[in-house]
Write a protein that holds these residues in place. Structure first.
Motif, PDB file in Angstrom:
ATOM      1  N   GLN A 197       0.819  -1.212   0.000  1.00 50.87           N
ATOM      2  CA  GLN A 197       0.000   0.000   0.000  1.00 50.87           C
ATOM      3  C   GLN A 197       0.855   1.266   0.000  1.00 50.87           C
ATOM      4  OE1 GLN A 197      -3.459   0.072   2.764  1.00 50.87           O
ATOM      5  NE2 GLN A 197      -2.860  -2.032   3.254  1.00 50.87           N
ATOM      6  N   ASN A 199       0.167   5.168   1.256  1.00 48.28           N
ATOM      7  CA  ASN A 199      -0.773   6.042   1.949  1.00 48.28           C
ATOM      8  C   ASN A 199      -0.246   7.470   1.969  1.00 48.28           C
ATOM      9  OD1 ASN A 199       1.177   6.137   3.940  1.00 48.28           O
ATOM     10  ND2 ASN A 199       0.094   4.828   5.372  1.00 48.28           N
ATOM     11  N   THR A 200      -1.025   8.374   2.536  1.00 51.00           N
ATOM     12  CA  THR A 200      -0.639   9.791   2.535  1.00 51.00           C
ATOM     13  C   THR A 200       0.214  10.168   3.742  1.00 51.00           C
ATOM     14  OG1 THR A 200      -2.668  10.400   3.708  1.00 51.00           O
ATOM     15  CG2 THR A 200      -2.737  10.433   1.299  1.00 51.00           C
ATOM     16  N   THR A 236      -6.119   8.864   1.374  1.00 53.84           N
ATOM     17  CA  THR A 236      -6.343   8.045   2.570  1.00 53.84           C
ATOM     18  C   THR A 236      -7.594   8.538   3.276  1.00 53.84           C
ATOM     19  OG1 THR A 236      -3.998   7.526   2.918  1.00 53.84           O
ATOM     20  CG2 THR A 236      -5.423   7.407   4.831  1.00 53.84           C
ATOM     21  N   ASP A 253      -8.944   7.909   6.890  1.00 56.13           N
ATOM     22  CA  ASP A 253      -8.505   7.347   8.166  1.00 56.13           C
ATOM     23  C   ASP A 253      -9.607   7.519   9.212  1.00 56.13           C
ATOM     24  OD1 ASP A 253      -5.494   7.791  10.224  1.00 56.13           O
ATOM     25  OD2 ASP A 253      -7.190   6.394  10.331  1.00 56.13           O
ATOM     26  N   ARG A 269      -8.809   2.019   8.129  1.00 55.76           N
ATOM     27  CA  ARG A 269      -8.205   2.960   7.195  1.00 55.76           C
ATOM     28  C   ARG A 269      -8.350   2.398   5.793  1.00 55.76           C
ATOM     29  NH1 ARG A 269      -4.851   2.720  10.973  1.00 55.76           N
ATOM     30  NH2 ARG A 269      -3.528   1.181   9.906  1.00 55.76           N
ATOM     31  N   ASN A 322      -6.782   3.131   1.902  1.00 52.85           N
ATOM     32  CA  ASN A 322      -5.801   3.824   1.069  1.00 52.85           C
ATOM     33  C   ASN A 322      -6.016   3.463  -0.392  1.00 52.85           C
ATOM     34  OD1 ASN A 322      -4.240   4.857   3.343  1.00 52.85           O
ATOM     35  ND2 ASN A 322      -3.530   2.761   3.633  1.00 52.85           N
TER      36      ASN A 322
END
Length: 632
Positions: A32, A34-35, A191, A193, A202, A204
């Motif tokens: 993954q 993600n931010t 993302t 969250d 979460r 993503n």
């Protein structure tokens, strides 16, 4: 059989310890993106990897052809992919990192010792990720962008399965461990969250594009769901893939490119260690429900190959991803300590259980309170205790009674008086100082850097020519450059490449045009596509012989350049051969070989746009560069 299985298993585990796939140390799952960013000053390093023991991890049906001879990959054959990685947080919102890919294919080595020697490096991946700053840290939704640059340092002619879809050269040779060229990629990441609202989930997602000049332009994508089951463990399911959007020899087929479904677990260990593991399942095989006979029907459409180090041609059926593979990674995060959470008790006091007490409706400052017995007004019952609190209006860590600069902007480092820190004492605070280590007693400008009145890049304290005209190139003393040392600075010299001792005019050009290298180089030409000099070039070369004989302290480098039509290797060989032909002529005319050198640059140093006919004509040229024994 048991010994072979045990050897393969040990070798596979060793390969997994040397590699990592996916996001080079991302904080969720394995593949993954993600931010989340590391934070300023934070560093992460790690390793991990995936490996498969199915022959289909290497080629369709476990079959390949060695110079036309059919060979079958029997039993267990290890294929591993991964990297070592590291990253650092430059700011709260920007990370940069690098990953060195490591690959291994146990295909047709004669022994296990020979197989162990086939562990080879792949391309170097440099990346940067920027998180959108307009989303707060408490926001459920966030965005980021990621840029990747792949440098082609991977070993060629080793292994079988291409590690990425953009490696595919359907009309040429496809090397398993390298794209064979510089490749760039851009991705958008999002993302959601829900842990920010106390829901342990979460999501993503990312989508991007990888541009390859000779390989296949590729769309990359992925998504994943993470469930924080416990504080120490997160489960996840990921889907990731690559899709070639360019037919450069192989058909475009969504199902025939890497697609992977990965369930797994991520463990949050002490000392900021993270351990993640899962199983990669090839989604492609769902199309035929693992009917491998159907997969082999169209193998001719998907045949690729390369020439190995011994000159043997290897061909095989393209397998975008193993049927199944074990995957995992290990990361360690360290750096500047994070700021203590607001929930942490001040001054090291132990946390107290919630209790009923009273709220003081109005008070200025409570220096220390153990128990409040009597109040005038009771607003409501709730837990509220404020201990050893002093006003700090600008939240810089220095209380107002000691703060000489009570309006310091947020996030700026201050000294003990509450004023912005000035490390080098030049009068410019560190957050505005572009040169924070200026020597004492040196005059600085508004940026904190040494004064440079003529803006030539040399500080006034070292500048021997403080009135240099604007944009004039200067040397380390701040004086205008004079490359050919003829007394006329380069910014005024119309012929900055003149030999020393040649008589010049006011413009810096040789009075005798037969001593002008800029004019002479235009007279050196070759037959089309050949290293053979034209007869008209001999007169020009004879003039160069006379020039070098007259000025015997000068040496000459002859450079060959081409346009970009044709392959790079062909053009570099052509340019080197042409430069050498000119050098050979001068040697035959009596110029010592130690005073000459030939260099071919091919298309690497264009002076015009290769997209136009005129531009390509300008790029096909010879350059004459003089050099001397006293040159640095």
């Amino acid at each position: 059989m048991k010994l072979r299985f045990f050897s393969v298993l040990v070798l596979g585990v060793a390969a997994a310890c040397l590699a990592q796939t996916g996001l080079m140390g991302g904080s969720d799952g394995v593949h993954q993106i993600n931010t989340q960013t590391l934070g300023r000053g934070q560093v992460i390093v790690g390793t991990g990897g995936n490996f498969a023991i199915d022959p289909w991890a290497l080629s369709r049906g476990g079959v390949f052809y060695d110079d036309g001879e059919r060979k079958k990959l029997q039993h267990l054959k290890v294929s591993a992919t991964g990297n070592f990685f590291g990253a650092v947080g430059l700011t709260r919102f920007i990370d940069i990192g690098a990953a060195l890919n490591i690959n291994y294919d146990r295909s047709y080595a004669g022994s296990y010792w020979e197989a162990a020697g086939n562990i080879r490096q792949g391309d170097l991946d440099l990346w940067a990720k920027a998180r959108a700053p307009f989303f707060s840290d408490s926001s459920v939704f966030s965005l980021a962008g990621q840029f990747e640059l792949y440098l082609p340092i991977g070993v060629r002619s080793i292994g079988i399965r291409p590690r990425h879809a953009w490696y595919i050269h359907g009309k040429g040779e496809t090397h398993p461990y390298t794209a064979g060229e510089v490749v760039v990629g851009m991705s958008a990441v999002t993302t959601v969250d829900l842990t920010k609202v106390n829901v342990p989930l979460r999501w993503n997602a990312n989508i991007g594009f990888v541009y390859a000049n000779e390989g296949s332009n590729t769309l990359v994508y992925g998504t994943g769901i993470d469930w924080d089951m416990f504080k120490w463990m997160t489960s996840f399911v990921e889907y990731s893939g690559e899709f070639r959007v360019e037919n450069n020899g192989l058909p475009i087929d969504f199902w025939e490119d890497p697609m992977t479904l990965t369930p797994g677990l991520r463990f949050h260990l002490p000392w900021n260690l993270e351990l993640s593991g899962g199983i990669d399942f090839s989604v492609r095989m769902l199309r035929t429900l693992y009917d491998r006979d159907k997969e082999m029907k169209d193998v001719d459409k998907w045949t690729i190959g390369y020439t190995d180090q011994k000159g043997y041609k290897k061909t095989y059926g393209y397998t975008p991803a193993p049927t199944y593979a074990l995957t995992g990674l290990l990361t360690w995060k360290f750096g500047i300590a994070d700021k203590a959470s607001e929930r942490q008790c001040p001054q090291g006091l132990p946390p107290e259980e919630p209790r009923d007490t009273v709220t003081v409706a109005r008070t200025d400052t409570i220096v220390h309170v153990d128990t409040v017995y009597t109040v005038d007004t009771v607003v409501q019952k709730q837990s509220y205790v404020k201990v050893d609190s002093l006003p700090d209006s600008d939240n810089d860590g220095v209380s107002d009674d000691r703060d000489k600069c009570p309006d310091t902007p947020a996030g700026i480092t201050v000294d003990t008086t509450g004023c912005p820190r000035d490390f080098d004492g030049d009068g410019v605070p560190d957050h505005k100082d572009m040169c924070p280590n200026t020597q004492p007693n040196i005059g600085v400008d508004s940026t904190g850097c040494a004064m440079d009145e003529d803006r030539d890049g040399v500080a006034d304290t070292k500048d021997l020519c403080p009135a240099t005209p604007k944009n004039a190139p200067v040397d380390t003393t701040g004086c205008p450059m004079d490359s050919d040392r003829d007394g006329i600075p380069d910014y005024q010299d119309k012929c900055p490449n003149t030999l020393r001792g040649v008589k010049i005019d006011k413009k810096g050009c040789p009075v005798n045009k037969r001593e002008d290298l800029e004019r002479l180089k235009k007279g050196i030409n070759f037959k089309s596509g050949s290293t053979v000099l034209t007869k008209a070039s001999y007169r020009t070369l004879d003039d160069i012989v006379k020039l070098l004989t007259k000025f015997d302290d000068v040496s000459l480098e002859i450079q060959g350049h081409t346009d970009n039509v044709g392959g790079d290797e062909y053009n570099e060989n052509l340019s080197q051969g042409r430069a050498q032909s000119a050098v050979d002529y001068l040697i035959r005319k009596g110029i010592p070989v130690e005073r000459l050198r030939a260099v071919g640059f091919g298309p690497r140093k264009p002076i015009a746009d290769n997209k136009t006919k005129k531009g390509r004509a300008k790029n096909r040229r010879v350059e004459l560069i003089p050099f001397y024994k006293d040159d640095p």
